[in-house]
Design a protein around this motif. Structure first.
Motif, PDB file in Angstrom:
ATOM      1  N   MET A   1       0.862  -1.167   0.000  1.00  0.00           N
ATOM      2  CA  MET A   1       0.000   0.000   0.000  1.00  0.00           C
ATOM      3  C   MET A   1       0.901   1.220   0.000  1.00  0.00           C
ATOM      4  SD  MET A   1      -3.239   1.002   0.141  1.00  0.00           S
ATOM      5  CE  MET A   1      -4.306  -0.219   0.807  1.00  0.00           C
ATOM      6  N   CYS A   2       0.344   2.335  -0.364  1.00  0.00           N
ATOM      7  CA  CYS A   2       1.153   3.536  -0.525  1.00  0.00           C
ATOM      8  C   CYS A   2       0.674   4.642   0.395  1.00  0.00           C
ATOM      9  CB  CYS A   2       1.098   3.981  -1.983  1.00  0.00           C
ATOM     10  SG  CYS A   2       2.195   5.357  -2.311  1.00  0.00           S
ATOM     11  N   CYS A   3       1.271   5.795   0.196  1.00  0.00           N
ATOM     12  CA  CYS A   3       0.915   6.978   0.969  1.00  0.00           C
ATOM     13  C   CYS A   3      -0.578   7.233   0.843  1.00  0.00           C
ATOM     14  CB  CYS A   3       1.700   8.187   0.464  1.00  0.00           C
ATOM     15  SG  CYS A   3       3.471   7.909   0.449  1.00  0.00           S
ATOM     16  N   SER A   4      -1.199   7.611   1.959  1.00  0.00           N
ATOM     17  CA  SER A   4      -2.642   7.805   1.923  1.00  0.00           C
ATOM     18  C   SER A   4      -3.073   8.801   2.983  1.00  0.00           C
ATOM     19  CB  SER A   4      -3.358   6.472   2.147  1.00  0.00           C
ATOM     20  OG  SER A   4      -3.041   5.977   3.429  1.00  0.00           O
ATOM     21  N   GLY A   5      -4.283   9.205   2.895  1.00  0.00           N
ATOM     22  CA  GLY A   5      -4.847  10.106   3.892  1.00  0.00           C
ATOM     23  C   GLY A   5      -4.450  11.548   3.657  1.00  0.00           C
ATOM     24  N   ASP A   6      -4.710  12.388   4.665  1.00  0.00           N
ATOM     25  CA  ASP A   6      -4.429  13.812   4.559  1.00  0.00           C
ATOM     26  C   ASP A   6      -2.936  14.106   4.566  1.00  0.00           C
ATOM     27  OD1 ASP A   6      -7.146  14.341   4.531  1.00  0.00           O
ATOM     28  OD2 ASP A   6      -7.248  14.561   6.713  1.00  0.00           O
ATOM     29  N   ASP A   7      -2.176  13.318   5.294  1.00  0.00           N
ATOM     30  CA  ASP A   7      -0.728  13.504   5.378  1.00  0.00           C
ATOM     31  C   ASP A   7      -0.070  12.651   4.299  1.00  0.00           C
ATOM     32  OD1 ASP A   7       1.966  13.673   5.967  1.00  0.00           O
ATOM     33  OD2 ASP A   7       1.767  13.020   8.046  1.00  0.00           O
ATOM     34  N   PRO A   8       0.597  13.275   3.305  1.00  0.00           N
ATOM     35  CA  PRO A   8       1.182  12.489   2.217  1.00  0.00           C
ATOM     36  C   PRO A   8       2.300  11.544   2.674  1.00  0.00           C
ATOM     37  CG  PRO A   8       1.862  14.789   2.069  1.00  0.00           C
ATOM     38  CD  PRO A   8       0.836  14.705   3.166  1.00  0.00           C
ATOM     39  N   ARG A   9       2.809  11.726   3.878  1.00  0.00           N
ATOM     40  CA  ARG A   9       3.868  10.835   4.370  1.00  0.00           C
ATOM     41  C   ARG A   9       3.319   9.681   5.203  1.00  0.00           C
ATOM     42  NH1 ARG A   9       9.201  12.471   3.604  1.00  0.00           N
ATOM     43  NH2 ARG A   9       9.301  14.538   2.742  1.00  0.00           N
ATOM     44  N   ARG A  10       2.018   9.685   5.443  1.00  0.00           N
ATOM     45  CA  ARG A  10       1.397   8.583   6.190  1.00  0.00           C
ATOM     46  C   ARG A  10       1.258   7.395   5.252  1.00  0.00           C
ATOM     47  NH1 ARG A  10      -1.640   6.091   9.656  1.00  0.00           N
ATOM     48  NH2 ARG A  10      -3.796   5.577   9.370  1.00  0.00           N
ATOM     49  N   VAL A  11       1.662   6.245   5.741  1.00  0.00           N
ATOM     50  CA  VAL A  11       1.651   5.052   4.907  1.00  0.00           C
ATOM     51  C   VAL A  11       0.853   3.952   5.597  1.00  0.00           C
ATOM     52  CG1 VAL A  11       3.081   3.292   3.817  1.00  0.00           C
ATOM     53  CG2 VAL A  11       3.906   5.637   3.953  1.00  0.00           C
ATOM     54  N   GLU A  12      -0.078   3.392   4.868  1.00  0.00           N
ATOM     55  CA  GLU A  12      -0.824   2.233   5.339  1.00  0.00           C
ATOM     56  C   GLU A  12      -0.099   0.992   4.841  1.00  0.00           C
ATOM     57  OE1 GLU A  12      -3.577   2.287   7.249  1.00  0.00           O
ATOM     58  OE2 GLU A  12      -3.558   4.478   7.303  1.00  0.00           O
ATOM     59  N   ARG A  13       0.255   0.096   5.728  1.00  0.00           N
ATOM     60  CA  ARG A  13       1.005  -1.096   5.348  1.00  0.00           C
ATOM     61  C   ARG A  13       0.153  -2.343   5.549  1.00  0.00           C
ATOM     62  NH1 ARG A  13       5.587   1.019   4.386  1.00  0.00           N
ATOM     63  NH2 ARG A  13       6.502   2.577   5.723  1.00  0.00           N
ATOM     64  N   ASP A  14       0.020  -3.096   4.479  1.00  0.00           N
ATOM     65  CA  ASP A  14      -0.693  -4.370   4.579  1.00  0.00           C
ATOM     66  C   ASP A  14       0.088  -5.351   5.448  1.00  0.00           C
ATOM     67  OD1 ASP A  14      -2.642  -3.396   2.868  1.00  0.00           O
ATOM     68  OD2 ASP A  14      -1.687  -4.236   1.088  1.00  0.00           O
ATOM     69  N   ASN A  15       1.407  -5.221   5.443  1.00  0.00           N
ATOM     70  CA  ASN A  15       2.267  -6.168   6.146  1.00  0.00           C
ATOM     71  C   ASN A  15       2.744  -5.622   7.492  1.00  0.00           C
ATOM     72  OD1 ASN A  15       3.902  -4.175   5.092  1.00  0.00           O
ATOM     73  ND2 ASN A  15       5.521  -5.564   4.438  1.00  0.00           N
ATOM     74  N   LYS A  16       2.024  -4.691   8.066  1.00  0.00           N
ATOM     75  CA  LYS A  16       2.429  -4.067   9.328  1.00  0.00           C
ATOM     76  C   LYS A  16       2.696  -5.084  10.443  1.00  0.00           C
ATOM     77  CE  LYS A  16       1.012  -0.223  12.289  1.00  0.00           C
ATOM     78  NZ  LYS A  16      -0.037   0.809  12.426  1.00  0.00           N
ATOM     79  N   PRO A  17       1.826  -6.072  10.672  1.00  0.00           N
ATOM     80  CA  PRO A  17       2.109  -7.048  11.738  1.00  0.00           C
ATOM     81  C   PRO A  17       3.435  -7.785  11.518  1.00  0.00           C
ATOM     82  CG  PRO A  17      -0.179  -7.199  11.084  1.00  0.00           C
ATOM     83  CD  PRO A  17       0.498  -6.300  10.081  1.00  0.00           C
ATOM     84  N   ALA A  18       3.741  -8.130  10.273  1.00  0.00           N
ATOM     85  CA  ALA A  18       4.999  -8.830   9.987  1.00  0.00           C
ATOM     86  C   ALA A  18       6.200  -7.911  10.239  1.00  0.00           C
ATOM     87  CB  ALA A  18       5.017  -9.337   8.548  1.00  0.00           C
ATOM     88  N   LEU A  19       6.067  -6.645   9.873  1.00  0.00           N
ATOM     89  CA  LEU A  19       7.156  -5.690  10.119  1.00  0.00           C
ATOM     90  C   LEU A  19       7.393  -5.500  11.610  1.00  0.00           C
ATOM     91  CD1 LEU A  19       6.355  -2.952   7.448  1.00  0.00           C
ATOM     92  CD2 LEU A  19       8.258  -4.585   7.411  1.00  0.00           C
ATOM     93  N   ILE A  20       6.317  -5.373  12.362  1.00  0.00           N
ATOM     94  CA  ILE A  20       6.442  -5.202  13.811  1.00  0.00           C
ATOM     95  C   ILE A  20       7.060  -6.439  14.444  1.00  0.00           C
ATOM     96  CG2 ILE A  20       5.116  -4.954  15.952  1.00  0.00           C
ATOM     97  CD1 ILE A  20       3.259  -3.058  14.343  1.00  0.00           C
ATOM     98  N   SER A  21       6.651  -7.605  13.984  1.00  0.00           N
ATOM     99  CA  SER A  21       7.225  -8.845  14.496  1.00  0.00           C
ATOM    100  C   SER A  21       8.730  -8.906  14.218  1.00  0.00           C
ATOM    101  CB  SER A  21       6.519 -10.038  13.860  1.00  0.00           C
ATOM    102  OG  SER A  21       7.090 -11.244  14.283  1.00  0.00           O
ATOM    103  N   ARG A  22       9.114  -8.527  13.009  1.00  0.00           N
ATOM    104  CA  ARG A  22      10.528  -8.521  12.646  1.00  0.00           C
ATOM    105  C   ARG A  22      11.298  -7.527  13.509  1.00  0.00           C
ATOM    106  NH1 ARG A  22      12.712  -8.392   6.545  1.00  0.00           N
ATOM    107  NH2 ARG A  22      12.118 -10.568   6.743  1.00  0.00           N
ATOM    108  N   LEU A  23      10.726  -6.347  13.720  1.00  0.00           N
ATOM    109  CA  LEU A  23      11.378  -5.340  14.562  1.00  0.00           C
ATOM    110  C   LEU A  23      11.506  -5.818  16.005  1.00  0.00           C
ATOM    111  CD1 LEU A  23       9.752  -2.132  13.108  1.00  0.00           C
ATOM    112  CD2 LEU A  23      12.209  -2.626  13.193  1.00  0.00           C
TER     113      LEU A  23
END
Length: 97
Positions: A1-23
């Motif tokens: 997913m890409c930048c979205s919403g009112d803030d152009p730097r806000r990013v919605e990530r489909d893989n957010k749980p996997a990224l958090i787990s990796r972190l």
């Protein structure tokens, strides 16, 4: 997913749980290195763990970089705003080297 919403730097990530787990795993590795230093463990063992953390961070960075290129940058190029997005992308690639 890409930048979205009112803030152009806000990013919605489909893989957010996997990224958090990796972190979280990387964070645990860093805590382990801290313990190894506190316990005066063998330098080579510590350095091996440092190399593993660096590799894990590099892998995470590449995953984020690919997601950004395929999402935000591709969308910017399609919208005619590609030059700035590519410049920004190249700045971060240089930092990752």
């Amino acid at each position: 997913m890409c930048c979205s919403g009112d803030d152009p730097r806000r990013v919605e990530r489909d893989n957010k749980p996997a990224l958090i787990s990796r972190l979280n795993r990387i964070e645990g590795q860093v805590r382990g290195i801290n313990r190894m230093v506190q316990e005066d463990r063998y330098c080579i063992d510590i350095l091996t763990q440092v190399a593993a953390v660096k590799s894990a961070l590099d892998s995470l960075a590449m995953q984020l970089l690919e997601s950004h290129a395929r999402g935000c940058v591709a969308d910017a190029v399609a919208a005619g705003d590609g030059a700035a997005a590519i410049d920004e992308l190249m700045q971060v690639v240089r930092k990752l080297r």
